[in-house]
Design a protein around this motif. Sequence first.
Motif, PDB file in Angstrom:
ATOM      1  N   ASP A  10       0.841  -1.186   0.000  1.00 11.78           N
ATOM      2  CA  ASP A  10       0.000   0.000   0.000  1.00 11.78           C
ATOM      3  C   ASP A  10       0.888   1.251   0.000  1.00 11.78           C
ATOM      4  O   ASP A  10       1.777   1.385   0.855  1.00 11.78           O
ATOM      5  CB  ASP A  10      -0.904   0.003   1.235  1.00 11.78           C
ATOM      6  CG  ASP A  10      -1.691  -1.299   1.356  1.00 11.78           C
ATOM      7  OD1 ASP A  10      -2.859  -1.308   0.966  1.00 11.78           O
ATOM      8  OD2 ASP A  10      -1.108  -2.294   1.820  1.00 11.78           O
TER       9      ASP A  10
ATOM     10  N   PRO B 202     -12.512   3.482  -1.106  1.00 16.21           N
ATOM     11  CA  PRO B 202     -11.851   2.336  -1.749  1.00 16.21           C
ATOM     12  C   PRO B 202     -11.166   1.388  -0.773  1.00 16.21           C
ATOM     13  O   PRO B 202     -11.094   0.181  -1.031  1.00 16.21           O
ATOM     14  CB  PRO B 202     -10.827   3.004  -2.681  1.00 16.21           C
ATOM     15  CG  PRO B 202     -11.381   4.356  -2.956  1.00 16.21           C
ATOM     16  CD  PRO B 202     -12.090   4.763  -1.698  1.00 16.21           C
ATOM     17  N   ASP B 203     -10.668   1.895   0.353  1.00 14.18           N
ATOM     18  CA  ASP B 203      -9.963   1.031   1.294  1.00 14.18           C
ATOM     19  C   ASP B 203     -10.900   0.139   2.092  1.00 14.18           C
ATOM     20  O   ASP B 203     -10.441  -0.667   2.907  1.00 14.18           O
ATOM     21  CB  ASP B 203      -9.078   1.858   2.236  1.00 14.18           C
ATOM     22  CG  ASP B 203      -7.594   1.595   1.995  1.00 14.18           C
ATOM     23  OD1 ASP B 203      -7.260   0.437   1.691  1.00 14.18           O
ATOM     24  OD2 ASP B 203      -6.788   2.520   2.101  1.00 14.18           O
TER      25      ASP B 203
ATOM     26  N   ASN C  38      -2.978  -4.231  -1.478  1.00  9.37           N
ATOM     27  CA  ASN C  38      -3.722  -4.115  -2.727  1.00  9.37           C
ATOM     28  C   ASN C  38      -3.193  -2.984  -3.598  1.00  9.37           C
ATOM     29  O   ASN C  38      -3.853  -2.568  -4.549  1.00  9.37           O
ATOM     30  CB  ASN C  38      -5.211  -3.892  -2.444  1.00  9.37           C
ATOM     31  CG  ASN C  38      -5.486  -2.598  -1.689  1.00  9.37           C
ATOM     32  OD1 ASN C  38      -4.588  -2.013  -1.102  1.00  9.37           O
ATOM     33  ND2 ASN C  38      -6.732  -2.160  -1.705  1.00  9.37           N
TER      34      ASN C  38
ATOM     35  N   SER D  68      -2.922   0.142  -2.953  1.00  7.09           N
ATOM     36  CA  SER D  68      -3.686   1.378  -2.866  1.00  7.09           C
ATOM     37  C   SER D  68      -3.859   1.787  -1.411  1.00  7.09           C
ATOM     38  O   SER D  68      -4.089   0.944  -0.540  1.00  7.09           O
ATOM     39  CB  SER D  68      -5.065   1.201  -3.512  1.00  7.09           C
ATOM     40  OG  SER D  68      -5.873   2.343  -3.343  1.00  7.09           O
ATOM     41  N   GLY D  69      -3.767   3.088  -1.134  1.00  9.74           N
ATOM     42  CA  GLY D  69      -4.124   3.619   0.172  1.00  9.74           C
ATOM     43  C   GLY D  69      -3.228   3.155   1.301  1.00  9.74           C
ATOM     44  O   GLY D  69      -2.003   3.086   1.182  1.00  9.74           O
TER      45      GLY D  69
END
Length: 548
Positions: free
Chosen positions: A82, A123-124, A176, A178-179
């Motif tokens: 992440d 999204p998280d 993933n 992201s974030g």
Amino acid sequence: MPGEVIVTLEEGVSLQSVTALRAAGVEFRFVRRIAGTRMALYRAEGLDQNQTLAAAQQLNRQAMVAEAFPNWILRAQKTPNDPLYPLQWHYPLMNLPAAWDITDGSSPPVNVAVVDTGIIAHPDFQGRLLPGYDFISNPAEAGDGDGRDNDPTDEGGDSGYHGAHVAGTIGAATNNGSGVAGVSWGARIVPVRVLGVTGGGSFADILEGIYWAVGGTDLPPGVPPNPNPARVVNLSLGGEAACPNEVGRYFQDLANLGFILVVAAGNENKNAANFVPASCPGVLTVGAVGPQGRRAPYSNYGTRIDVMAPGGDTSQSFTVGGQTFPAGVLSPVLDERGNPFYAFYNGTSMAAPHVAGLVALMLAREPGLDFQTIRDRLRNTSRPLSASDCNRPSGDECGAGLVDAARALGGSGGGTPSPPQTRSLTTYVVGFYCTNQQDCFPYDERRSRLEVIQTSASRIPFTLASLAAGPYLVAAWQDTNGNQEVDNGEPFGFTADASGRPRIIPLRAGEALAGLVIRMRPAEAARLDQARPGIPVQPLEKLVRDRF
């Protein structure tokens, strides 16, 4: 590797001449020289790992052997990909990366209820949420036009999206790309909304929300059973009161049934024994440490504390990749336009979900653990805080100390994590005296007022007194890099109306400016003046420079 050892022979002994070695009643046959070294691999049949370890120890005692050790299996240290993970200093502080090498909580997943302000679309949280419920019975407090319903969406207001921030620490979608990362990579979040648009909620709603969360069936009329009961319940809420006897019995009954209630100790720098539910039996009470592993200045203390966990301290800053950030806990929220965002908060509210996520990891590895075993293990594996680190006469007032996630999962703990380098932050609040009530500028510098305030929690009271009567715009700014300029990314905010436009406050003679809500968010300094007339960026810098 069972049956395999790596051997270095004494100087002058040829590897080619030693085709076999005997130990533990078996013969180790030469397999090959390890390229580029004086070491060789030997193998025996029929040994398990313990027998292989014993054989290596015996080989070490043989005259021709300089050194022998098992052919270990090494694994990649589990670090999530992440992109904002490097800003989550709070995870290494509790030795979480080493814990992820033991289990990341993905299988079997554990349900964790977050009894709080509700949840947001972010999204998280994709793939992380189970159906929740809104238990707020007062429509005005709910802010959604009705009372209880099956929609636990956080409606904003003064909630600060607190519940989402807590939930993200427990179980944001992790690894993933992201974030941010969550403590448990597999936990499923059950959002239970009990705190409304003012940030508060009734104790009756909270108790019923807890009961629903754990799968209770004797529910109020119209409330359906929870199809996904939670083993772990996070309660990042509380108030200054003694724990009523019946509430204590209720929580103890839940603990006896195997439910784990994790509770924030409170943010008043007082004894947690005088706060509810922190002082109740049957709960895990969590205090907060800052980025250096010492009790955060706001955290409650006392022997009722079970353990401490990272809660952040936004009076300090840390630097990553040349950028400076407040040393709070980073987790998902929404920005002022309702878009997915991330914010640094601090408080025991942020410490508790670190422990709730860790409990989810423990239950994923050992589903049969009960409340007392989990509590004892967390306490027995924590790193004690000294009286100095606790900032109290005794380190016992910080419970058993700072949780060590790896040790709680049965690992070695891997030593003492290195805290990030931090420095103190300066926070300014300015009341600009407006000569133009449309956009406040030009302003009257002589009648404006600047104060430096100490930040030690996510909500900081301030008062601007001795002001002349007239219209004021109030701004707040945190100078993370100390250059006395509002730079991109530095926390910045101002009094605003419902649409986000600057709100000018009329002040009568003798009044003070107090009780205002200013939310600081990362500034986009390069276009603040152009995009939003009335936001005092350059004037704020000038006032700071003139005074200091």
